[in-house]
Design a protein around this motif. Sequence first.
Motif, mmCIF file in Angstrom:
data_model
loop_
_atom_site.group_PDB
_atom_site.id
_atom_site.type_symbol
_atom_site.label_atom_id
_atom_site.label_comp_id
_atom_site.label_asym_id
_atom_site.label_seq_id
_atom_site.Cartn_x
_atom_site.Cartn_y
_atom_site.Cartn_z
ATOM 1 N N ALA A 240 9.327 0.988 -15.324
ATOM 2 C CA ALA A 240 8.590 1.729 -16.339
ATOM 3 C C ALA A 240 7.654 0.836 -17.141
ATOM 4 O O ALA A 240 6.650 1.304 -17.675
ATOM 5 N N ASP A 241 7.976 -0.465 -17.235
ATOM 6 C CA ASP A 241 7.158 -1.396 -18.015
ATOM 7 C C ASP A 241 5.981 -1.949 -17.232
ATOM 8 O O ASP A 241 5.057 -2.518 -17.830
ATOM 9 N N VAL A 242 5.990 -1.823 -15.889
ATOM 10 C CA VAL A 242 4.987 -2.551 -15.098
ATOM 11 C C VAL A 242 4.349 -1.667 -14.020
ATOM 12 O O VAL A 242 4.249 -2.061 -12.855
ATOM 13 N N PRO A 243 3.841 -0.480 -14.372
ATOM 14 C CA PRO A 243 3.177 0.342 -13.350
ATOM 15 C C PRO A 243 1.875 -0.318 -12.901
ATOM 16 O O PRO A 243 1.114 -0.833 -13.726
ATOM 17 N N LEU A 244 1.608 -0.315 -11.611
ATOM 18 C CA LEU A 244 0.346 -0.858 -11.114
ATOM 19 C C LEU A 244 -0.830 -0.083 -11.678
ATOM 20 O O LEU A 244 -1.873 -0.651 -11.997
ATOM 21 N N SER A 245 -0.673 1.231 -11.779
ATOM 22 C CA SER A 245 -1.691 2.062 -12.422
ATOM 23 C C SER A 245 -0.991 3.182 -13.175
ATOM 24 O O SER A 245 -0.037 3.774 -12.671
ATOM 25 N N LEU A 246 -1.481 3.437 -14.358
ATOM 26 C CA LEU A 246 -0.940 4.502 -15.201
ATOM 27 C C LEU A 246 -2.094 5.443 -15.517
ATOM 28 O O LEU A 246 -3.029 5.075 -16.233
ATOM 29 N N THR A 247 -2.068 6.627 -14.933
ATOM 30 C CA THR A 247 -3.170 7.574 -15.073
ATOM 31 C C THR A 247 -2.782 8.688 -16.041
ATOM 32 O O THR A 247 -1.707 9.278 -15.918
ATOM 33 N N PHE A 248 -3.691 8.991 -16.953
ATOM 34 C CA PHE A 248 -3.423 9.994 -17.979
ATOM 35 C C PHE A 248 -4.200 11.275 -17.647
ATOM 36 O O PHE A 248 -5.126 11.668 -18.362
ATOM 37 N N GLY A 249 -3.806 11.902 -16.524
ATOM 38 C CA GLY A 249 -4.468 13.127 -16.104
ATOM 39 C C GLY A 249 -4.083 13.474 -14.685
ATOM 40 O O GLY A 249 -3.498 12.671 -13.954
ATOM 41 N N GLN A 250 -4.414 14.688 -14.275
ATOM 42 C CA GLN A 250 -4.091 15.148 -12.929
ATOM 43 C C GLN A 250 -4.858 14.324 -11.900
ATOM 44 O O GLN A 250 -6.072 14.125 -12.026
ATOM 45 N N HIS A 251 -4.151 13.861 -10.859
ATOM 46 C CA HIS A 251 -4.797 12.995 -9.869
ATOM 47 C C HIS A 251 -4.055 13.064 -8.544
ATOM 48 O O HIS A 251 -2.889 13.460 -8.489
ATOM 49 N N THR A 252 -4.756 12.664 -7.483
ATOM 50 C CA THR A 252 -4.160 12.515 -6.164
ATOM 51 C C THR A 252 -4.556 11.155 -5.612
ATOM 52 O O THR A 252 -5.744 10.823 -5.571
ATOM 53 N N LEU A 253 -3.567 10.350 -5.219
ATOM 54 C CA LEU A 253 -3.838 9.063 -4.590
ATOM 55 C C LEU A 253 -4.094 9.324 -3.108
ATOM 56 O O LEU A 253 -3.199 9.738 -2.372
ATOM 57 N N THR A 254 -5.343 9.079 -2.650
ATOM 58 C CA THR A 254 -5.711 9.400 -1.274
ATOM 59 C C THR A 254 -5.741 8.183 -0.365
ATOM 60 O O THR A 254 -5.732 8.336 0.864
ATOM 61 N N ASN A 255 -5.773 6.971 -0.923
ATOM 62 C CA ASN A 255 -5.769 5.774 -0.086
ATOM 63 C C ASN A 255 -5.170 4.615 -0.874
ATOM 64 O O ASN A 255 -5.439 4.464 -2.064
ATOM 65 N N PHE A 256 -4.337 3.831 -0.193
ATOM 66 C CA PHE A 256 -3.675 2.694 -0.852
ATOM 67 C C PHE A 256 -3.482 1.620 0.203
ATOM 68 O O PHE A 256 -2.823 1.848 1.213
ATOM 69 N N GLN A 257 -4.056 0.446 -0.023
ATOM 70 C CA GLN A 257 -3.976 -0.626 0.968
ATOM 71 C C GLN A 257 -3.743 -1.952 0.264
ATOM 72 O O GLN A 257 -4.410 -2.275 -0.718
ATOM 73 N N VAL A 258 -2.782 -2.723 0.780
ATOM 74 C CA VAL A 258 -2.450 -4.038 0.240
ATOM 75 C C VAL A 258 -2.511 -5.061 1.372
ATOM 76 O O VAL A 258 -1.983 -4.816 2.457
ATOM 77 N N THR A 259 -3.144 -6.195 1.107
ATOM 78 C CA THR A 259 -3.220 -7.272 2.091
ATOM 79 C C THR A 259 -2.895 -8.591 1.409
ATOM 80 O O THR A 259 -3.462 -8.903 0.351
ATOM 81 N N ALA A 260 -1.992 -9.365 1.995
ATOM 82 C CA ALA A 260 -1.660 -10.710 1.505
ATOM 83 C C ALA A 260 -1.575 -11.627 2.719
ATOM 84 O O ALA A 260 -0.569 -11.625 3.434
ATOM 85 N N ASP A 261 -2.634 -12.384 2.966
ATOM 86 C CA ASP A 261 -2.725 -13.227 4.156
ATOM 87 C C ASP A 261 -3.014 -14.676 3.784
ATOM 88 O O ASP A 261 -3.638 -14.943 2.747
#
Length: 269
Positions: A240-261
């Motif tokens: 609860a203390d460390v959300p990557l994103s905190l949105t204050f409204g209606q939303h849909t996450l349509t793409n999420f990509q993480v790369t660590a190389d």
Amino acid sequence: MTYELAQVTPIILMLNVHASRVNDLTQPDTVVTDPPVPMAGYHDGFGNWCTRLVAPAGRFTIRTDGIIRDSGQWDTRDASAREVAIPDLEPETLVFLLGSRYCETDLLSETAWKLFGQSPPGWARVQAICDYVHDHISFGYEHSRATRTAAEAFKERRGVCRDYAHLALAFCRCLNIPARYCTGYISDIGLPQPHAPQDFAAWIEVFLEGPSGGRWHVFDPRNNDPRIGRILVARGRDAADVPLSLTFGQHTLTNFQVTADEVAGSPGT
């Protein structure tokens, strides 16, 4: 991260590396948005760097990309590390003994002492907790639920990395061991193929005392093995203390990509 936003939406982000790793950056991990919007930064109560912005309605993309110099060494272990008596703990560690939104110490205290009360105190006890949690919970992204607590994870025996972290945190705190939640990148460097899809990850830090004094030690109940290139983004009492994103409204996450190389041709990076 790409969102579809129903209306103009304020957002708070925690996507930059933690202040403890900023000096290791060789390419800044600047947050960029499409479309561009004004942004402002601040440190929260746990010292994490946060970015504030207001996104327009419609399609909105957030990205960050950086290069960080790492030691290239595996996570360290200190099997001789001891528990610190509560009267001797540093004041800033005490909050990490308390129950929190996702870590119900009141519900799990009796269970924790039954399971681990006879374990050797110190590093061995924390490792026993991580071993138990690692074996007790079945991992699967299909099991993800934003509201699942440590007590629920214990009962349901399934979850994702945050659930492993929450249950291990709760058990540690029940046994009077300060423990805090961490989020960031965990690389696949040095691990055999095939690699699982990359994602942000959660692990824990536990306060124990070694020959050089008390300090925070990394434990990873989800993977339960050392990693190379563990890059911290934020710390707190729980997710609860460390959300990557905190949105204050209606939303849909349509793409999420993480790369660590690993960067080719750059030893130690």
